[in-house]
Design an enzyme around this catalytic site. Structure first.
Site, PDB file in Angstrom:
ATOM      1  N   ARG A  54      56.397  30.234 -52.000  1.00 17.51           N
ATOM      2  CA  ARG A  54      56.045  28.896 -52.749  1.00 17.51           C
ATOM      3  C   ARG A  54      56.942  28.926 -53.887  1.00 17.51           C
ATOM      4  NH1 ARG A  54      52.608  29.084 -56.241  1.00 17.51           N
ATOM      5  NH2 ARG A  54      50.669  29.991 -55.009  1.00 17.51           N
ATOM      6  N   TYR A 107      60.738   0.427 -53.775  1.00 17.22           N
ATOM      7  CA  TYR A 107      60.040   0.936 -52.510  1.00 17.22           C
ATOM      8  C   TYR A 107      58.484   1.043 -52.638  1.00 17.22           C
ATOM      9  CZ  TYR A 107      58.371   4.135 -48.880  1.00 17.22           C
ATOM     10  OH  TYR A 107      57.467   4.624 -47.710  1.00 17.22           O
ATOM     11  N   LYS A 205      65.951  10.482 -45.522  1.00 21.36           N
ATOM     12  CA  LYS A 205      66.996   9.200 -45.146  1.00 21.36           C
ATOM     13  C   LYS A 205      68.504  10.146 -45.040  1.00 21.36           C
ATOM     14  CE  LYS A 205      63.094   7.099 -45.585  1.00 21.36           C
ATOM     15  NZ  LYS A 205      62.503   7.436 -46.915  1.00 21.36           N
TER      16      LYS A 205
END
Ligand code: PLP
Length: 391
Positions: A54, A107, A205
């Site tokens: 992490r 968005y 994307k």
């Protein structure tokens, strides 16, 4: 300038930065490190700074170095999704009682995050038209507004915002400017060089580029102020833990290497398609910043290398026509998301932007959003022509 001093170009960085040849085997592609834990050389003696997945992972570091170089920044942080990256910015750089000002065409998921998650924790937001610079300045004048959030080009209305001007306005009011650079990508637009303080991406994307990995990123620039912001975002990444996994980071790195060539092709395909359908009897309006008819075409040309692969169409036949065309194409696949090599068709009103129906951010019912892929453009135009002919 001698050969040795040449600054590497975008695609050279994309292919080589963070991609050092493996020291043990000489592997040209750095290995994928799946290990969640790293053995120290005795207590407290970490090998190259890694102890736990992490906190850090070499595959993630490689991606972060690549992202920072491509955005012209110093720091980059990779997250498990674009929204996780956005969340880290808000929690890291804002406090309850503060307010952010955002575009009213952002968005839908971004608005939902700000309104329904951060809103409940005392961080409020004001969506406005970012082309109205006087209004932006007036909103930032309120002492509780500390952050200006810009998405350009915007999803799905393809609005273009003046990054340089808004950076000046934000800074005059001691606010930070954050730019969501998902649609443009660092290949087409570099917000840090235009004055932005923070860049955010849905790497799901174009950066990933193959519709096979969900991710997000935050990138920050050079200097003491950026270092300070970076420390805060780094702490969120570590303490909250919405990190990208090693395989996700690896796939994103692989996607990034070809970003330049893909964006060239996305852009040329999108422009050809936008030009073809402008003036088509079934099409009321084509929204694409590369068209001279786009209200911010000149502005887009001044801050972008090219205009990208996203095109929206408003159909003359209204909602029924939009629904029929959305379900009537062959190469354009009806699906959420965007930015992959394959063309995708989206009906925002009921898909990506369903969560903002009835709000100021609602999108028109006759609007289709096309993510124009890198297939042969003649096939893509023929596909949409046939779907329109079926109306
Ligand atoms: N920003 C923009 C412009 C987007 O289009 C999206 C997703 O569609 C996001 C942020 C959120 O990213 P993710 O879906 O990776 O969480």
């Amino acid at each position: 300038m001698s050969e040795n001093q040449r600054t590497p170009g975008f695609s050279t960085h994309a292919i080589h930065t963070g991609q050092d040849i493996d020291e043990v085997y000489g592997a040209v592609v750095p290995p994928l490190h799946l290990s969640t834990t790293f053995a120290p050389d005795g207590i407290g003696n970490l090998r190259n700074g890694y102890d736990y997945g992490r906190a850090g992972n070499p595959t993630r570091t490689a991606l972060q170095q690549q992202l920072a170089a491509l955005e012209g920044g110093r720091h980059a942080f990779s997250f498990g999704s674009g929204l996780a990256a956005e969340d880290a910015i808000i929690r890291g750089l804002m406090r309850p009682g503060q307010r952010l000002v955002m575009g009213n065409d952002a968005y839908g998921g971004t608005y939902r995050l700000f309104a329904r998650v951060h809103g409940d924790w005392g961080i409020t937001n004001t969506p406005i038209d970012l082309a109205d610079h006087e209004r932006v300045a007036a909103e930032l004048q309120h002492s509780d507004a500390t952050l200006l959030w810009v998405e350009t080009p915007s999803n799905p209305l393809m609005g273009v915002t003046d990054i340089r001007a808004l950076a000046d306005i934000a800074h005059a009011h001691d606010a930070l400017l954050v730019v969501d650079n998902t649609f443009a990508t660092p290949y087409l637009q570099q917000p840090l060089s235009l004055g932005a303080d923070v860049v955010v991406h849905s790497t799901t994307k174009y950066i990933g580029g193959h519709s096979d990995v969900v991710g997000g990123a935050v990138v920050l620039g050079e200097g003491n102020a950026a270092d300070d912001l970076a420390e805060k975002v780094a702490f969120q990444q570590f303490a909250v833990g919405a990190v990208s996994g090693p395989l996700d980071a690896y796939l994103t790195t692989r996607g990034l290497k070809t970003l330049g060539v893909r964006m060239d092709r996305h852009s040329s395909n999108a422009l050809a398609l936008a030009r073809h359908f402008e003036g088509h009897p079934a099409v009321e309006r084509v929204l694409y910043p590369g068209l001279e008819s786009h209200p911010q075409h000149q502005l887009a040309a001044s801050q972008m290398r090219d205009f990208g692969g996203m095109v929206s169409l408003q159909l003359a036949g209204g909602e029924p026509a939009a629904r029929k065309v959305a379900e009537g194409t062959k190469w354009f696949i009806l699906a959420e998301s965007l930015g992959g090599v394959e063309s995708l068709m989206n009906y925002p009103h009921e898909m990506t932007h369903a969560s903002v129906r009835g709000t100021e951010l609602a999108v028109p019912e006759n609007l289709l959003r096309l993510s124009v892929g890198i297939e042969d453009v003649e096939d893509l135009i023929d596909d949409v022509e046939k779907a329109l002919a079926g109306l």
